[in-house]
Design a protein around this motif. Structure first.
Motif, PDB file in Angstrom:
ATOM      1  N   GLY A 223      -5.007  -6.777 -17.230  1.00 34.25           N
ATOM      2  CA  GLY A 223      -5.385  -5.556 -16.531  1.00 34.25           C
ATOM      3  C   GLY A 223      -4.391  -5.159 -15.461  1.00 34.25           C
ATOM      4  N   TRP A 224      -4.385  -3.871 -15.140  1.00 35.02           N
ATOM      5  CA  TRP A 224      -3.649  -3.384 -13.983  1.00 35.02           C
ATOM      6  C   TRP A 224      -4.523  -3.587 -12.753  1.00 35.02           C
ATOM      7  CZ3 TRP A 224       1.188  -2.381 -15.230  1.00 35.02           C
ATOM      8  CH2 TRP A 224       1.487  -1.913 -16.512  1.00 35.02           C
ATOM      9  N   PHE A 225      -3.913  -3.759 -11.606  1.00 37.85           N
ATOM     10  CA  PHE A 225      -4.691  -3.924 -10.376  1.00 37.85           C
ATOM     11  C   PHE A 225      -4.149  -2.965  -9.323  1.00 37.85           C
ATOM     12  CE2 PHE A 225      -7.758  -6.667  -8.181  1.00 37.85           C
ATOM     13  CZ  PHE A 225      -7.552  -6.255  -6.878  1.00 37.85           C
ATOM     14  N   TYR A 226      -4.811  -1.806  -9.196  1.00 44.30           N
ATOM     15  CA  TYR A 226      -4.407  -0.843  -8.170  1.00 44.30           C
ATOM     16  C   TYR A 226      -5.004  -1.301  -6.851  1.00 44.30           C
ATOM     17  CZ  TYR A 226      -3.381   3.580  -5.859  1.00 44.30           C
ATOM     18  OH  TYR A 226      -2.891   4.537  -5.002  1.00 44.30           O
ATOM     19  N   GLU A 227      -4.143  -1.687  -5.925  1.00 44.44           N
ATOM     20  CA  GLU A 227      -4.586  -2.258  -4.655  1.00 44.44           C
ATOM     21  C   GLU A 227      -4.828  -1.137  -3.655  1.00 44.44           C
ATOM     22  OE1 GLU A 227      -2.044  -4.873  -2.107  1.00 44.44           O
ATOM     23  OE2 GLU A 227      -3.387  -6.422  -2.884  1.00 44.44           O
ATOM     24  N   ARG A 228      -6.061  -0.638  -3.674  1.00 47.18           N
ATOM     25  CA  ARG A 228      -6.417   0.475  -2.789  1.00 47.18           C
ATOM     26  C   ARG A 228      -6.395   0.052  -1.326  1.00 47.18           C
ATOM     27  NH1 ARG A 228     -11.092   1.887  -0.429  1.00 47.18           N
ATOM     28  NH2 ARG A 228     -12.296   0.345  -1.593  1.00 47.18           N
ATOM     29  N   ALA A 229      -6.923  -1.128  -1.039  1.00 43.03           N
ATOM     30  CA  ALA A 229      -6.924  -1.661   0.325  1.00 43.03           C
ATOM     31  C   ALA A 229      -5.967  -2.845   0.372  1.00 43.03           C
ATOM     32  CB  ALA A 229      -8.330  -2.095   0.731  1.00 43.03           C
ATOM     33  N   ARG A 230      -5.085  -2.850   1.344  1.00 43.40           N
ATOM     34  CA  ARG A 230      -4.057  -3.885   1.412  1.00 43.40           C
ATOM     35  C   ARG A 230      -4.694  -5.272   1.479  1.00 43.40           C
ATOM     36  NH1 ARG A 230      -0.446  -5.379   5.840  1.00 43.40           N
ATOM     37  NH2 ARG A 230      -1.407  -3.747   7.109  1.00 43.40           N
ATOM     38  N   GLY A 231      -4.202  -6.180   0.650  1.00 43.66           N
ATOM     39  CA  GLY A 231      -4.725  -7.543   0.604  1.00 43.66           C
ATOM     40  C   GLY A 231      -5.836  -7.738  -0.405  1.00 43.66           C
ATOM     41  N   GLN A 232      -6.178  -6.679  -1.157  1.00 44.98           N
ATOM     42  CA  GLN A 232      -7.310  -6.721  -2.074  1.00 44.98           C
ATOM     43  C   GLN A 232      -7.107  -7.722  -3.209  1.00 44.98           C
ATOM     44  OE1 GLN A 232      -8.102  -2.770  -3.458  1.00 44.98           O
ATOM     45  NE2 GLN A 232     -10.297  -3.094  -3.614  1.00 44.98           N
ATOM     46  N   TRP A 233      -5.900  -7.753  -3.773  1.00 41.98           N
ATOM     47  CA  TRP A 233      -5.631  -8.666  -4.896  1.00 41.98           C
ATOM     48  C   TRP A 233      -5.839 -10.114  -4.461  1.00 41.98           C
ATOM     49  CZ3 TRP A 233      -2.499 -12.767  -6.149  1.00 41.98           C
ATOM     50  CH2 TRP A 233      -2.352 -13.064  -7.502  1.00 41.98           C
TER      51      TRP A 233
ATOM     52  N   TYR B 122      -5.390 -10.460 -14.280  1.00 42.38           N
ATOM     53  CA  TYR B 122      -4.705  -9.481 -13.436  1.00 42.38           C
ATOM     54  C   TYR B 122      -3.445 -10.120 -12.847  1.00 42.38           C
ATOM     55  CZ  TYR B 122      -9.132  -6.940 -13.623  1.00 42.38           C
ATOM     56  OH  TYR B 122     -10.253  -6.281 -14.043  1.00 42.38           O
ATOM     57  N   PRO B 123      -2.384 -10.225 -13.638  1.00 41.59           N
ATOM     58  CA  PRO B 123      -1.146 -10.845 -13.136  1.00 41.59           C
ATOM     59  C   PRO B 123      -0.643 -10.125 -11.887  1.00 41.59           C
ATOM     60  CG  PRO B 123      -1.019 -10.424 -15.504  1.00 41.59           C
ATOM     61  CD  PRO B 123      -2.236  -9.719 -15.012  1.00 41.59           C
ATOM     62  N   LYS B 124      -0.065 -10.906 -10.971  1.00 40.21           N
ATOM     63  CA  LYS B 124       0.419 -10.304  -9.736  1.00 40.21           C
ATOM     64  C   LYS B 124       1.505  -9.277 -10.013  1.00 40.21           C
ATOM     65  CE  LYS B 124       1.301 -11.609  -4.963  1.00 40.21           C
ATOM     66  NZ  LYS B 124       1.450 -12.737  -4.013  1.00 40.21           N
ATOM     67  N   SER B 125       2.232  -9.473 -11.106  1.00 43.23           N
ATOM     68  CA  SER B 125       3.294  -8.529 -11.468  1.00 43.23           C
ATOM     69  C   SER B 125       2.730  -7.172 -11.875  1.00 43.23           C
ATOM     70  CB  SER B 125       4.135  -9.095 -12.617  1.00 43.23           C
ATOM     71  OG  SER B 125       3.326  -9.325 -13.764  1.00 43.23           O
ATOM     72  N   GLN B 126       1.414  -7.103 -12.151  1.00 44.80           N
ATOM     73  CA  GLN B 126       0.774  -5.846 -12.537  1.00 44.80           C
ATOM     74  C   GLN B 126      -0.097  -5.284 -11.416  1.00 44.80           C
ATOM     75  OE1 GLN B 126       0.753  -7.250 -17.170  1.00 44.80           O
ATOM     76  NE2 GLN B 126      -1.111  -6.343 -16.427  1.00 44.80           N
ATOM     77  N   ARG B 127       0.150  -5.784 -10.210  1.00 50.35           N
ATOM     78  CA  ARG B 127      -0.497  -5.211  -9.030  1.00 50.35           C
ATOM     79  C   ARG B 127       0.311  -3.992  -8.581  1.00 50.35           C
ATOM     80  NH1 ARG B 127      -0.118  -8.212  -3.318  1.00 50.35           N
ATOM     81  NH2 ARG B 127       2.055  -7.813  -3.861  1.00 50.35           N
ATOM     82  N   ILE B 128      -0.370  -2.891  -8.314  1.00 54.23           N
ATOM     83  CA  ILE B 128       0.286  -1.655  -7.888  1.00 54.23           C
ATOM     84  C   ILE B 128      -0.307  -1.233  -6.548  1.00 54.23           C
ATOM     85  CG2 ILE B 128       0.759   0.755  -8.453  1.00 54.23           C
ATOM     86  CD1 ILE B 128       0.297   0.033 -11.397  1.00 54.23           C
ATOM     87  N   THR B 129       0.527  -1.156  -5.529  1.00 49.54           N
ATOM     88  CA  THR B 129       0.056  -0.712  -4.216  1.00 49.54           C
ATOM     89  C   THR B 129       0.127   0.806  -4.117  1.00 49.54           C
ATOM     90  OG1 THR B 129       2.235  -0.811  -3.180  1.00 49.54           O
ATOM     91  CG2 THR B 129       0.941  -2.858  -3.211  1.00 49.54           C
ATOM     92  N   LYS B 130      -0.477   1.342  -3.072  1.00 43.97           N
ATOM     93  CA  LYS B 130      -0.458   2.797  -2.878  1.00 43.97           C
ATOM     94  C   LYS B 130       0.971   3.302  -2.692  1.00 43.97           C
ATOM     95  CE  LYS B 130      -3.277   2.748   0.653  1.00 43.97           C
ATOM     96  NZ  LYS B 130      -3.551   1.297   0.686  1.00 43.97           N
ATOM     97  N   THR B 131       1.780   2.537  -1.952  1.00 41.44           N
ATOM     98  CA  THR B 131       3.170   2.975  -1.732  1.00 41.44           C
ATOM     99  C   THR B 131       4.003   2.819  -3.002  1.00 41.44           C
ATOM    100  OG1 THR B 131       3.639   0.777  -0.811  1.00 41.44           O
ATOM    101  CG2 THR B 131       3.154   2.552   0.750  1.00 41.44           C
ATOM    102  N   ASP B 132       3.679   1.810  -3.829  1.00 35.25           N
ATOM    103  CA  ASP B 132       4.349   1.694  -5.131  1.00 35.25           C
ATOM    104  C   ASP B 132       4.105   2.960  -5.942  1.00 35.25           C
ATOM    105  OD1 ASP B 132       3.598  -1.840  -5.652  1.00 35.25           O
ATOM    106  OD2 ASP B 132       5.330  -0.861  -4.725  1.00 35.25           O
ATOM    107  N   TRP B 133       2.830   3.383  -5.960  1.00 42.98           N
ATOM    108  CA  TRP B 133       2.471   4.559  -6.747  1.00 42.98           C
ATOM    109  C   TRP B 133       3.226   5.793  -6.252  1.00 42.98           C
ATOM    110  CZ3 TRP B 133       0.165   5.345 -11.221  1.00 42.98           C
ATOM    111  CH2 TRP B 133      -0.187   6.650 -11.563  1.00 42.98           C
ATOM    112  N   ALA B 134       3.344   5.917  -4.932  1.00 43.28           N
ATOM    113  CA  ALA B 134       4.069   7.058  -4.372  1.00 43.28           C
ATOM    114  C   ALA B 134       5.528   7.044  -4.823  1.00 43.28           C
ATOM    115  CB  ALA B 134       3.983   7.027  -2.847  1.00 43.28           C
ATOM    116  N   LYS B 135       6.149   5.864  -4.812  1.00 47.03           N
ATOM    117  CA  LYS B 135       7.552   5.766  -5.249  1.00 47.03           C
ATOM    118  C   LYS B 135       7.694   6.107  -6.730  1.00 47.03           C
ATOM    119  CE  LYS B 135       8.229   1.555  -3.761  1.00 47.03           C
ATOM    120  NZ  LYS B 135       8.924   0.273  -3.491  1.00 47.03           N
ATOM    121  N   TYR B 136       6.770   5.603  -7.556  1.00 46.42           N
ATOM    122  CA  TYR B 136       6.835   5.889  -8.990  1.00 46.42           C
ATOM    123  C   TYR B 136       6.696   7.390  -9.240  1.00 46.42           C
ATOM    124  CZ  TYR B 136       5.812   0.870  -9.330  1.00 46.42           C
ATOM    125  OH  TYR B 136       5.839  -0.486  -9.198  1.00 46.42           O
TER     126      TYR B 136
END
Length: 456
Positions: free
Chosen positions: A393-403, A423-437
């Motif tokens: 699964g993907w893990f969109y980390e809405r709140a920092r530290g959630q994963w 939920y591999p750590k490599s598939q964790r996506i933070t809010k700032t990651d999403w903004a960059k993408y």
């Protein structure tokens, strides 16, 4: 429903991989047992597949069991695993139930302990069940048939009967029933915290004078043990309006909290900034000395989530420590109306966190967009890697530290390993990651180069 069923099947595959070579049948039993417990349909289930031949070479099989000394009942897990969408007919159901109940009957009448090898698990459990039932410790038997198929519409009821001379009831849990029972229906709007469970008169408080009819403010000092036990009961549901969750005990702030709890518990109130919380309804009471808070509806910790989770973490790892009873935390409670709750709670969170080191991205964690992204990420699976028979699964980390928080909340090392598989750590996506993408996709490398917080 199909998404939830796909998730169920994927969970079984992940369990099979994480189970050190366990067969899918055992993984299926483990997943269904866990979901039955989550749905509070059964408790203390042990997955223990037992298979052997009985009298007249009848095939006997059960997948697990559970006991309730209080009710003097024995739960038997029967199972029919298809590994695909299929229909469970009445014939299938009777066959699977018969294999499980046949094992119990052959155990009690002594056939299994007479004919099986004493070194086998089947002999060991046959002897155990026989002693429990013949010794009068079991008064009734509850047979639960689990299946990943769909129960035929022709199956209306399965009448009660007797097994080994005891009253027996039968239940069928197919894929639809297990999914429906474990769908996440509870949200913050359903939380009602009753403080009289811990404090007979309620939580003592001061009521701040106010001319604002839509919000009222209360001040209180809450015992750390009460806060930790409330958090253990409701978990992250209390933190849905918090900009951050527990960032693990390794962080500097949380190391400080853990250190103060262990070494200077009496000074925790003096050192800690306390909690800022909101609720849509407060039930007040009166003790002989002051006004008290008896219960709160839709209680949310908007600032102090790390403090709350740190205290709960400390208590879980130091169960015998009485020093936690010396610890209290100051709390500000703001009551808001249902209609204004979304905007007021966000404003309270913003201003309560404005004096701390909170990033701009953190302050938007409760925005509807990020909540929706989190929900989508939990449903949307990544393509299976080559050679793997399960999806991650993907893990969109809405709140920092959630994963990290969700991983450690699994408890044992084995459960944490399964979480990392799913939920591999490599598939964790933070809010700032999403903004960059997003900016990269729209061909703005000049903006991305300014940094994560800037581009957000």
């Amino acid at each position: 429903m199909s998404i939830e069923v796909d998730d169920l099947r994927n969970e079984i595959k992940v369990e099979a991989v994480a189970g050190d070579g366990a067969f899918e049948l055992e993984a299926f039993a483990a997943v269904f047992a866990r979901r039955l417990e989550d749905a509070e349909a059964a408790a203390n289930l042990n997955v223990e597949p037992l298979r052997c031949n009985g009298p007249r070479r009848k095939r006997l099989e059960l997948l697990g069991y559970g006991e309730s000394p209080l009710e003097q009942s024995l739960v038997i897990l029967a199972g029919r695993y298809f590994g695909r969408d299929a229909t469970l007919t009445m014939t299938d159901a009777k066959d699977s139930i018969g294999r499980a109940t046949g094992y119990i009957e052959a155990a009690v009448d002594g056939w299994l302990t007479t004919h099986l090898e004493m070194s086998s698990r089947e002999w060991e459990y046959a002897d155990y069940f026989s002693k429990q039932i013949r010794g009068g410790k079991i008064a009734r038997i509850r047979v639960i048939l689990i299946t990943d198929g769909l129960m035929s519409g022709r199956i209306r009821t399965v009448e009660s009967g007797t097994v080994a001379g005891l009253k027996a009831t039968y239940e069928i849990w197919d894929q639809r029933r297990i999914v429906d029972a474990t769908l996440p229906e509870r949200g913050s709007e359903d939380i009602r915290v009753d403080f009289t469970k811990w404090l007979s008169d309620g939580l003592p408080c001061l009521v701040a004078p106010s001319n604002d009819e839509t919000t009222r403010t209360y001040l209180a000092v809450i015992p750390a043990r009460v806060l930790a036990e409330v958090f253990d009961e409701y978990g992250s549901l209390l933190l849905e309006s918090n900009v951050r969750t527990f960032l693990s005990a390794r962080g500097q702030v949380n190391r400080g909290i853990q250190s103060t709890l262990a070494q200077e518990p009496a000074r925790f109130l003096a050192y800690n900034n306390g909690l800022t919380t909101t609720a849509t309804e407060v039930e007040l009471g009166r003790s002989s000395e002051c006004t008290t808070i008896r219960s709160l509806h839709r209680w949310q910790i908007v600032n102090g989530g790390q403090t709350t989770a740190s205290i709960a973490h400390f208590l879980r790892n130091n169960k015998s420590e009485d020093i936690i009873d010396e610890v209290s935390i100051q709390m500000k409670l703001v009551t808001v109306s249902e209609s204004d709750s979304a905007t007021v709670v966000q404003a309270v969170a913003k201003y309560a966190n404005s004096q701390n080191r909170v990033s701009a991205a953190d302050l938007f964690s409760t925005h509807e967009f990020h909540i929706r992204m989190e929900q989508i990420s939990r449903r949307l699976k990544a393509p299976a890697k080559e050679g793997h028979q399960y999806q991650t699964g993907w893990f969109y980390e809405r709140a920092r530290g959630q994963w990290e928080n969700d991983r450690t909340a699994r408890g044992s090392a084995g459960e944490q390993a399964k979480f990392e598989l799913e939920y591999p750590k490599s598939q964790r996506i933070t809010k700032t990651d999403w903004a960059k993408y997003d900016y990269c996709w729209n061909q703005h490398p000049d903006l991305v180069s300014k940094g994560a917080q800037s581009v957000f």
